[in-house]
Scaffold this active site. Sequence first.
Site, PDB file in Angstrom:
ATOM      1  N   LYS A  85      -4.550   1.670  -5.080  1.00  0.00           N
ATOM      2  CA  LYS A  85      -4.609   1.728  -5.816  1.00  0.00           C
ATOM      3  C   LYS A  85      -6.058   0.028  -6.917  1.00  0.00           C
ATOM      4  O   LYS A  85      -6.381   0.488  -7.732  1.00  0.00           O
ATOM      5  CB  LYS A  85      -3.042   0.563  -6.287  1.00  0.00           C
ATOM      6  CG  LYS A  85      -2.060   0.806  -6.254  1.00  0.00           C
ATOM      7  CD  LYS A  85      -1.886   2.333  -7.099  1.00  0.00           C
ATOM      8  CE  LYS A  85      -0.247   2.591  -7.303  1.00  0.00           C
ATOM      9  NZ  LYS A  85      -0.306   3.855  -8.372  1.00  0.00           N
ATOM     10  N   SER A  88      -1.014  -1.857  -9.168  1.00  0.00           N
ATOM     11  CA  SER A  88       0.059  -2.660  -8.372  1.00  0.00           C
ATOM     12  C   SER A  88      -0.689  -3.877  -8.579  1.00  0.00           C
ATOM     13  O   SER A  88      -2.168  -4.397  -8.128  1.00  0.00           O
ATOM     14  CB  SER A  88       0.326  -1.576  -7.021  1.00  0.00           C
ATOM     15  OG  SER A  88       0.861  -3.074  -5.836  1.00  0.00           O
ATOM     16  N   TYR A 120      -2.130   1.513   0.809  1.00  0.00           N
ATOM     17  CA  TYR A 120      -1.739   1.717  -0.281  1.00  0.00           C
ATOM     18  C   TYR A 120      -2.222   1.110  -1.873  1.00  0.00           C
ATOM     19  O   TYR A 120      -2.392   1.368  -2.367  1.00  0.00           O
ATOM     20  CB  TYR A 120      -0.020   1.642  -0.165  1.00  0.00           C
ATOM     21  CG  TYR A 120       0.171   1.472  -1.657  1.00  0.00           C
ATOM     22  CD1 TYR A 120       0.497   2.933  -2.588  1.00  0.00           C
ATOM     23  CD2 TYR A 120       0.538   0.201  -2.262  1.00  0.00           C
ATOM     24  CE1 TYR A 120       0.644   2.591  -4.013  1.00  0.00           C
ATOM     25  CE2 TYR A 120       1.414   0.374  -3.384  1.00  0.00           C
ATOM     26  CZ  TYR A 120       1.338   1.134  -3.981  1.00  0.00           C
ATOM     27  OH  TYR A 120       1.900   1.187  -6.052  1.00  0.00           O
TER      28      TYR A 120
END
Length: 340
Positions: free
Chosen positions: A153, A124, A149
């Site tokens: 990643k 991402s 989040y």
Amino acid sequence: MAILVTGGLGYIGSHTVVELLNNNFDVVIVDDLSNSEKFILQNIEEVTGKKPVFYPFDLKRKELLSQVFDAHKIDGCINFAAYKAVGESQEKPIDYYENNLFTLINILQEFKEREISNFIFSSSCTVYGQADTMPIDENTPLKIPESVYGKTKQMGEEILIDFAKAYQRKITLLRYFNPIGAHPSAKLGELPIGIPNNLVPYVTQTAAGIREKLSIWGNDYPTVDGTAVRDYIYVVDLAKAHVAALKRLMENKSEETTVDIYNLGTGNGSSVLEVVKAFEKANNVEVPYQICDRREGDITIAYANADKAEKELNWKSETTLEDALRTTWEWQKYLKSREL
């Protein structure tokens, strides 16, 4: 060639499975259905005329994962299995670290023991944090992401880089920006469980009357209209990039370690309000909205330089914002028809 697609019934995963099947790959899906629905498997078959192998279990169950590798000669993996909501990750950090990292490690253990290569990681643009300059290319320095989040990643990338170096494997990290839209058949699309965390499904649900108003998180950012700016990429274009990356990995017969990194985006930034207006124009509907306080973990602006993907993968995003938003409205109407 059998490709393991984890999270293959999810939003991006299901579209990528379609493209893999259309390119004559055999597909083995593992998905715990925590953020997807079983009917998507049937819809994949309706769209492609082919039925992938499907295993419904949590990848944290190592013994079941080993059985999948015993049953199939896996030639590579595209890993989508992850919790993905920025806001929720701030509220449930341990859940995100456990799910997003432990599942990745379990897959890599199988790759190590069975000497398999060809691993594509669904990463991402959040790994860049709030970049100092735009557009963001692959050489843009990474920062500590604003969200849990994003941290998972970034940690996932580090795990994979170390794995590739230690065991001489071929890895591709795909850092994509904001996927939107649905399959042209209107049989596949984003399917949030409960209240959507991403902008576009919230827009479509509001237009459909499921939500009273769209919440826009902040209108005091230093942008064209005060709302946050992102690079919105059509999900089918994104899925095709995964196939292109996989083919490049498999064509590389060298036994040397390779870690390739690609940004996947359109190269254009659109504000939240611009997306809302584009949706209204594309579909001739109104989207009532309200301005709320900024959401923790969000950044101000992010859009991609995807020149490397165009040069090395022969790929680029081709679908306009309005066309992508038109498909997402057709998907919303399809979901409504299923309820009748």
